[in-house]
Design a protein around this motif. Structure first.
Motif, PDB file in Angstrom:
ATOM      1  N   THR A  80       0.827  -1.072   0.064  1.00 60.14           N
ATOM      2  CA  THR A  80       0.201  -0.391  -0.155  1.00 60.14           C
ATOM      3  C   THR A  80       0.716   1.347   0.000  1.00 60.14           C
ATOM      4  OG1 THR A  80      -2.262  -0.978   0.846  1.00 60.14           O
ATOM      5  CG2 THR A  80      -1.344   1.116   1.218  1.00 60.14           C
TER       6      THR A  80
ATOM      7  N   GLY B  34      -3.362   7.215  -4.288  1.00 62.87           N
ATOM      8  CA  GLY B  34      -3.093   5.864  -3.734  1.00 62.87           C
ATOM      9  C   GLY B  34      -2.645   4.871  -4.594  1.00 62.87           C
ATOM     10  N   ALA B  35      -2.346   3.997  -4.110  1.00 65.28           N
ATOM     11  CA  ALA B  35      -1.606   2.871  -4.465  1.00 65.28           C
ATOM     12  C   ALA B  35      -1.594   1.157  -3.909  1.00 65.28           C
ATOM     13  CB  ALA B  35      -0.110   2.632  -5.727  1.00 65.28           C
ATOM     14  N   PHE B  36      -2.400   0.050  -4.569  1.00 67.40           N
ATOM     15  CA  PHE B  36      -2.502  -0.615  -4.100  1.00 67.40           C
ATOM     16  C   PHE B  36      -1.552  -1.970  -4.947  1.00 67.40           C
ATOM     17  CE2 PHE B  36      -4.802  -4.645  -2.898  1.00 67.40           C
ATOM     18  CZ  PHE B  36      -4.212  -5.064  -1.739  1.00 67.40           C
ATOM     19  N   VAL B  37      -0.845  -2.738  -4.335  1.00 66.84           N
ATOM     20  CA  VAL B  37       0.264  -4.004  -5.920  1.00 66.84           C
ATOM     21  C   VAL B  37       0.250  -4.625  -5.072  1.00 66.84           C
ATOM     22  CG1 VAL B  37       2.328  -4.100  -6.454  1.00 66.84           C
ATOM     23  CG2 VAL B  37       1.844  -1.670  -6.478  1.00 66.84           C
ATOM     24  N   VAL B  38      -0.086  -5.813  -5.623  1.00 67.04           N
ATOM     25  CA  VAL B  38      -0.727  -7.215  -5.541  1.00 67.04           C
ATOM     26  C   VAL B  38       0.732  -7.914  -6.166  1.00 67.04           C
ATOM     27  CG1 VAL B  38      -1.984  -9.312  -5.010  1.00 67.04           C
ATOM     28  CG2 VAL B  38      -3.018  -6.980  -5.012  1.00 67.04           C
ATOM     29  N   THR B  39       1.969  -9.241  -5.974  1.00 66.17           N
ATOM     30  CA  THR B  39       2.702  -9.116  -6.409  1.00 66.17           C
ATOM     31  C   THR B  39       2.713 -10.938  -6.344  1.00 66.17           C
ATOM     32  OG1 THR B  39       3.779  -7.762  -6.471  1.00 66.17           O
ATOM     33  CG2 THR B  39       4.646  -9.823  -7.018  1.00 66.17           C
ATOM     34  N   GLN B  40       2.102 -11.342  -7.052  1.00 66.93           N
ATOM     35  CA  GLN B  40       1.609 -13.387  -6.461  1.00 66.93           C
ATOM     36  C   GLN B  40       2.203 -14.115  -7.784  1.00 66.93           C
ATOM     37  OE1 GLN B  40      -2.489 -14.028  -4.825  1.00 66.93           O
ATOM     38  NE2 GLN B  40      -2.173 -15.413  -6.108  1.00 66.93           N
TER      39      GLN B  40
ATOM     40  N   ASP C  81       2.379 -16.962 -12.904  1.00 65.04           N
ATOM     41  CA  ASP C  81       0.953 -16.100 -12.531  1.00 65.04           C
ATOM     42  C   ASP C  81      -0.178 -16.640 -11.800  1.00 65.04           C
ATOM     43  OD1 ASP C  81       0.427 -15.140 -14.403  1.00 65.04           O
ATOM     44  OD2 ASP C  81       1.984 -13.480 -14.102  1.00 65.04           O
ATOM     45  N   ASP C  82       0.083 -17.730 -13.000  1.00 62.34           N
ATOM     46  CA  ASP C  82      -1.216 -18.529 -12.358  1.00 62.34           C
ATOM     47  C   ASP C  82      -0.981 -19.353 -12.180  1.00 62.34           C
ATOM     48  OD1 ASP C  82      -3.139 -19.973 -12.936  1.00 62.34           O
ATOM     49  OD2 ASP C  82      -3.036 -19.860 -15.270  1.00 62.34           O
TER      50      ASP C  82
ATOM     51  N   HIS D 296      -3.300  -3.877   6.719  1.00 61.95           N
ATOM     52  CA  HIS D 296      -2.109  -3.053   6.173  1.00 61.95           C
ATOM     53  C   HIS D 296      -2.785  -2.165   7.362  1.00 61.95           C
ATOM     54  CE1 HIS D 296      -0.130  -3.475   3.069  1.00 61.95           C
ATOM     55  NE2 HIS D 296      -0.037  -4.888   2.903  1.00 61.95           N
TER      56      HIS D 296
ATOM     57  N   PHE E 195       9.372 -13.332  -7.682  1.00 58.70           N
ATOM     58  CA  PHE E 195       9.545 -14.547  -7.891  1.00 58.70           C
ATOM     59  C   PHE E 195       9.664 -14.943  -9.574  1.00 58.70           C
ATOM     60  CE2 PHE E 195       5.448 -13.052  -8.839  1.00 58.70           C
ATOM     61  CZ  PHE E 195       4.351 -13.204 -10.206  1.00 58.70           C
ATOM     62  N   ARG E 196       9.213 -13.185 -10.283  1.00 59.19           N
ATOM     63  CA  ARG E 196       9.753 -13.759 -11.734  1.00 59.19           C
ATOM     64  C   ARG E 196      10.895 -13.439 -12.434  1.00 59.19           C
ATOM     65  NH1 ARG E 196       5.511  -9.159 -10.745  1.00 59.19           N
ATOM     66  NH2 ARG E 196       4.146 -10.226 -11.333  1.00 59.19           N
TER      67      ARG E 196
END
Lengths: 445, 464
Positions: free
Chosen positions: B32, B44-50, B68-69, B114, B336-337
Motif C-alpha cells: 500500500t 494512492g496505490a495498491f500492488v499485488v504481486t503473486q 502468476d497463474d 495494513h 518470483f519472476r
C-alpha cells in the motif's frame, strides 16, 4: 495463460470498478511470453521462459485517484483488490485535473506501425541458444587478452497489450522485441576490464548480426587498456551514441510533466525560451513504424503523435499526460505510461558527419565512450558523471583515459551542442546520434 | 500458499530430466502506498504481486520458469520449463519430501494487515506541514509512504520448506528550496522491517526537517571545486561508499566467475589495516535484514574484510556450492519472476578509534561528504562514482562552505588503501536505501563511522 481475451478482462475490471464506486476508470492489461538465455564459454548457464501478466487499474472517485497493479486475475482476488483501491481513493485529495482524456482514439492502425514481427515470434529455441554460444566463442577467440566474460545474452518477448476505459474505449495490439548482447572481460596482466555491447529491435532481421555484436564488444573491452587519468581541464567533449542516449534520457525526465509541475526541473518556467544551440532539434514521436517506442495509443488511450520538443534550440513542448497537461493548461502529448509519463521515441535529430569526422574536427578534447553514476539533479540541472574514453589531440584519438568526471549543466550542454553525427540507430525508445559539446569540465589529476 | 503435496510434486517434475538441485519460490506481496504533492494527497496505490518460480540447478547452469497463474497446469508447466536445462532424459520422476521448519523471526511476525488508509495519509500531511514551516524559501514538498507485507514460502529438493513473513515500511520526503534564484534539493527517508508504529518515535516531522535542512544548505551551496583532495566520509549515510566501492565486488557470482577484481584474493590485504567490513542479514528490524533469504537460508553475521584483509564473499546457494563453502544467507531476488543472485543485506564498518573532531582538524583541504545520493561501481576494475547529497568544504581543519553537486570518482581498492582514520561514531544510516543489480531491486542497509580518505578525485564544474 489467460483464459479469454485481454480486452474482455480489461472490460470486466472496468465494470467491477464502477460497481465498487469508481466514477471513472481505465484498465491496462498485458500478457507477455518471455524467453531469455545466457551462455558463458561453451555452456548455457541460464535458460528462462515464462508467460507473465499484469493488470493496472486507475480509478477516479469524484476526481480522487488511486491505482491498482496486480498479477492476480482470479475473479475473487481481483474484486477484493478493486474494492480496496476504490477505498484508498476516497482518502486522496480531490483534484479537478484528474480524469480520463477527452481525446481518445486508436490513432494509426497497429498493423501499419509494424510492431509485431513473426521472425521473432516464430524463432526456434535452438537458434536462440546458438546466438549466445556463438557470441561467447567469437569474443573468446578474438583477442588473447579476453579470458573471461560476464556472459552472452539473448532475450525476446511477445506482448499483447489491451486498454479499456469507462467511456467505452477499448484497443489492443501485439508487439515483439528481441535483443542480443555480450560482455567480455579482458586481463592485460595488471587489471581486468569489462565492457558490453548489444542490439535490440522489434524485428529479428534488424538486429545487428551475432558476429558484429561480438566484435564491437571485444573492441570496446580492449581499447581502454593502459588508460590513464587525464588532467583537470575545460575542453570539448564528444559523447558517443550510447552515452549520448543516456544524456537524452535525463533531458526527457526534466521535461516530463511530473517534474515540471513539482518544480523538480531546470526547464520548469522556460517554455518558448532559446536554451539550446541551432543543432538542438529534439522530437518525441510515437508513430515511427517498427521503432521500439512506437504504439498506436498511450497508456490512457490517447493516440500517439509527433511532438516537437526542441526546435533549433527553442523549448517548444513538455511531455505530458492528461493530468499534467491540465495542471499546466496545455494538451496531452500522448506520453502516458503505466509508470506515469514515459517517452515514445525521444530522438535528437542526426547531422550529416560521421563520428570520425567529428573527432577529426576536434583539436583537443575528450571522446566519452562510457559513463557511470546515475544520480541526477533535475531541479538544478547539474550533470556530473564518472567517465572513460579517449583523449583527442590534433583531431586524433591520442590515448585512452579513465577515472575522471565530466561536469556541466543540461542547459549549458544543449547550448554548447556544436556538432551532431549521422550515426543514429533506433535500438531503444530514447536514442541519440553521437554529439559534441563545445566545453565541459574534466576532473582528473 | 501451496500445499506440501503440490510443492513436492513441482520439485519432482522439475528434476525429472536430472539436475543437482531444485527449489520452488512462492510469493504473495501486498503493498500500500500514498504520495503527497503540492500540499495534498496526490494518489494512492495498491500492488499485488503473486506467483511461483521454479528453478533447477545443474552445475553452473540454472533453468527457470515462473507462473502468476496458480492453477496446477500452469505451475507444472513452469516446473517443466525449468527442467529443460538438464539433459538426463531417462532420469524419470524422483519422489520428493519436504519438511516444514520454523524460522526465527527478526521482525514483527504478528503483523497481518495494513493500517487504515487514514493512518498513512496522516503521516504524509504531518511531514508536509513540518517541511513548509521550516522556512519560507521551501517551494515544494513531495512525500511518499509505503507499507509492504511479503510472504514467501520456499521448498527445496534437499527437503527444506520454510515460510517468512516480511514487513517493510518506508517514509520519504523530498524538499526543494529556492534562495536568491538557486534551487536546493534535500531528501530524507526512514523506516524498516516493522509497522507504521515506527513513526510514533521517529516522527514524520523529524524526517521532513532533515530533508528541509539539507535543501536549505544546498540552496546556498557554492559550486564544488574539482580535482584531487582529502575526503571525510560522514557517519551513517557514508556507508554507501562501502556498499559500492567494496560490497558489490565481494558478491560471490562475480568471484566464482573470476570477473571481480577481488576474485581469488581471500586472505590477501585489500584495504588499509583500519578497515573492517561486515555484512549482517540478522539485525532486528533493519531494512536489509532477512529471517531467511530467498533460498530459505538464515541471515547471518559475515566478516568480509578484517583489518584490511579479505576474509570472504557473500554467497547464495549456487555460487556457494560451486565455491565449496555453501550459502551464508545472501541469496536474494526482487520477486518470483527472477532468479536469485548473491546480494548484500546490511553492509557496515564497525567503530575505529579516532575522534571525529580530530579527523576534521587534521584535514587541510578536503571535501566532507556527509551523505551520498547514489553511486555505481564497475566490478572488474573497481572504478566507482558517487554523487554527494550533502557536502561541505574543509579548509585548514574547519568545516566551511556547503558545496553543491559534488561527484566523487575513484577506484575501490585504491580508496580503501587510503583510509587513514576511522572514527568512533559508527552507526547505521537512515533506512531508505535500495540496491539495483542486473535489473533487480532489493532493500538494503548501510552504515559506518566517520572515515578519512587521504586523496580522492572530486568532480565538479569549478576548476580550482
Amino acid at each position: 495463460m489467460v483464459n479469454g481475451n485481454l480486452i474482455e478482462i480489461a472490460r470486466g475490471a472496468v465494470d467491477d470498478a464502477i460497481m465498487a464506486g469508481a466514477s471513472e476508470c481505465d484498465v491496462n492489461v498485458s500478457q507477455s511470453e518471455r524467453f531469455s538465455a545466457e551462455a558463458r564459454d561453451k555452456t548455457i548457464t541460464k535458460l528462462e521462459q515464462s508467460t507473465a501478466k499484469s493488470l493496472t487499474l486507475r480509478v477516479f472517485v469524484s476526481a480522487r485517484k488511486a491505482t491498482l497493479t496486480t498479477s492476480d486475475f482470479e475473479r475473487d482476488g481481483l474484486r477484493t483488490a478493486i474494492e480496496r483501491v476504490v477505498e484508498a481513493a476516497r482518502h486522496v485529495a480531490k483534484d479537478e485535473h484528474n480524469g480520463l482524456p477527452d481525446e481518445l482514439g486508436l490513432g494509426a492502425q497497429a498493423e501499419s506501425l509494424r510492431l509485431f514481427w513473426s521472425d521473432v515470434a516464430e524463432r526456434a529455441p535452438e537458434a536462440k541458444l546458438d546466438d549466445v554460444i556463438n557470441m561467447e566463442r567469437i569474443v573468446r577467440a578474438a583477442d588473447s587478452r579476453i579470458q573471461n566474460s560476464n556472459g552472452a545474452h539473448y532475450s525476446d518477448v511477445i506482448t499483447t497489450h489491451a486498454l479499456a476505459n469507462s467511456r467505452g474505449f477499448s484497443g489492443e495490439y501485439r508487439s515483439t522485441r528481441a535483443s542480443r548482447s555480450v560482455s567480455p572481460v579482458a586481463f592485460d596482466g595488471a587489471a581486468k576490464r569489462t565492457s558490453s555491447y548489444g542490439t535490440a529491435s522489434r524485428r529479428l532481421a534488424s538486429l545487428e548480426p551475432v558476429d558484429a555484436v561480438a566484435r564491437t564488444a571485444v573492441r570496446r573491452t580492449v581499447e581502454l587498456f593502459g588508460a590513464r587519468k587525464p588532467s583537470t581541464m575545460r575542453v570539448p567533449v564528444i559523447f558517443e551514441r550510447d552515452v549520448a542516449g543516456m544524456v537524452m534520457h535525463d533531458v526527457f525526465a526534466a521535461l516530463s510533466g511530473t517534474n515540471v509541475v513539482t518544480s523538480n526541473s531546470w526547464a520548469s518556467e522556460r517554455l518558448g525560451e532559446r536554451i539550446g544551440s541551432e543543432l538542438a532539434n529534439i522530437v518525441d514521436d510515437g508513430t515511427i513504424p517498427g521503432a521500439l517506442g512506437t504504439s498506436p495509443f498511450d497508456g490512457e488511450g490517447v493516440p500517439t503523435r509527433l511532438t516537437t520538443v526542441f526546435e533549433r534550440g527553442v523549448l517548444r513542448s513538455f511531455l505530458l499526460d492528461t493530468y499534467y497537461a491540465k495542471r499546466l493548461g496545455m494538451h496531452t502529448t500522448g506520453n502516458a505510461s503505466s509508470a506515469g509519463i514515459g517517452p515514445n521515441n525521444f530522438v535528437l535529430a542526426p547531422g550529416t558527419q560521421s563520428l570520425e569526422q567529428l573527432i577529426a574536427a576536434t583539436h583537443r578534447g575528450v571522446l566519452v565512450l562510457d559513463t557511470i553514476g546515475f544520480a541526477t539533479e533535475y531541479a538544478t540541472g547539474t550533470y556530473s558523471r564518472g567517465a572513460r574514453g579517449f583523449a583527442i589531440e590534433n583531431g586524433e584519438l591520442a590515448y585512452p583515459i579513465d577515472e575522471f568526471t565530466i561536469a556541466s549543466t543540461y542547459p549549458e550542454m544543449l547550448a554548447g551542442l556544436d556538432a551532431v553525427a549521422n550515426d543514429l540507430r533506433f535500438d531503444a525508445s530514447v536514442v541519440s546520434p553521437s554529439f559534441r559539446v563545445a566545453e565541459m569540465t574534466i576532473s582528473g589529476n | 500458499m501451496l500445499t506440501t503435496t503440490t510443492l513436492e510434486r513441482l520439485l519432482s517434475i522439475s528434476l525429472a530430466r536430472g539436475g543437482d538441485y531444485a527449489d520452488v519460490f512462492c510469493e504473495r506481496r501486498l503493498s500500500t502506498a500514498f504520495r503527497l504533492q503540492d500540499g495534498r494527497i496526490h494518489e494512492g496505490a495498491f500492488v499485488v504481486t503473486q506467483g511461483v518460480g521454479v528453478r533447477v540447478v545443474v552445475g553452473e547452469s540454472a533453468g527457470y520458469g515462473f507462473s502468476d497463474d496458480l492453477s496446477a497446469a500452469a505451475l507444472e508447466r513452469a516446473a517443466r520449463t525449468a527442467s529443460l536445462i538438464a539433459h538426463a532424459y531417462n532420469e524419470g520422476a524422483r519422489s520428493m519430501n519436504v519438511t516444514s521448519s520454523r524460522v526465527l523471526p527478526l521482525y514483527d511476525e504478528t503483523r497481518s494487515t495494513h493500517a487504515a488508509s487514514e493512518a498513512y495519509v496522516g503521516l504524509l500531511e504531518r511531514a508536509d506541514v513540518a517541511a513548509r514551516r521550516y522556512d519560507s524559501t521551501v517551494i515544494a514538498v513531495n512525500a511518499s509512504v509505503s507499507d509492504e507485507l511479503q510472504d514467501v514460502w520456499i521448498a527445496t529438493s534437499d527437503g527444506k520448506c520454510v515460510h517468512d513473513h516480511r514487513p517493510l515500511v518506508t517514509l520519504g520526503v523530498q524538499v526543494i528550496s529556492k534562495r536568491d534564484g538557486e534551487r536546493g534539493n534535500g531528501y530524507a527517508g526512514d523506516g524498516g522491517r516493522t509497522s507504521i508504529a515506527f513513526y510514533d518515535q521517529r516522527t514524520p516531522e523529524s524526517i521532513a526537517l532533515e530533508a528541509a535542512a539539507i535543501s536549505q544548505t544546498n540552496a546556498h551551496a557554492i559550486p564544488c571545486p574539482a580535482g584531487e583532495m582529502e575526503m571525510i566520509v560522514g557517519a551513517g549515510g557514508g556507508g554507501v561508499l562501502l556498499h559500492e566501492a567494496v560490497g558489490h565486488g565481494l558478491e560471490s557470482d562475480f568471484n566464482r566467475q573470476g570477473v571481480s577484481l577481488y576474485s581469488g584474493r581471500v586472505g590477501e590485504p585489500v584495504a588499509s589495516e583500519l578497515v573492517t567490513i561486515y555484512d549482517d542479514g540478522n539485525l532486528p528490524h533493519e531494512r536489509g535484514s532477512l529471517s531467511v533469504d530467498d533460498e530459505g537460508n538464515p541471515g547471518s553475521h559475515n566478516v568480509l574484510v578484517e583489518r584490511g584483509v579479505l576474509r570472504g564473499y557473500m554467497q547464495d546457494y549456487m555460487n556457494g556450492r560451486l565455491m565449496g563453502v555453501g550459502s551464508n544467507g545472501h541469496g536474494r531476488r526482487q520477486s518470483f519472476r527472477v532468479l536469485p543472485q548473491p546480494r548484500m543485506c546490511n553492509t557496515y564498518m564497525p567503530n575505529g578509534e579516532s575522534e571525529v573532531d580530530e579527523i576534521i582538524r587534521s584535514t587541510k583541504r578536503g571535501l566532507f561528504a556527509k551523505s551520498f545520493a547514489g553511486g555505481q561501481v564497475e566490478i572488474s576494475k573497481g572504478d566507482f562514482v558517487f554523487m554527494v547529497a550533502e557536502g561541505y568544504l574543509v579548509e585548514n581543519g574547519k568545516v566551511t562552505s556547503p558545496v553543491r553537486n559534488a561527484t566523487i570518482v575513484g577506484n575501490g581498492p585504491e580508496a580503501m588503501t587510503r583510509v587513514v582514520a576511522v572514527g568512533n561514531d559508527g552507526r547505521l544510516a537512515n533506512r531508505h536505501y535500495t540496491c539495483g543489480k542486473g535489473g533487480q531491486y532489493v532493500p538494503v542497509g548501510v552504515g559506518m563511522p566517520t572515515v578519512k580518505i587521504s586523496s580522492i578525485t572530486v568532480g565538479g564544474s569549478n576548476v580550482g
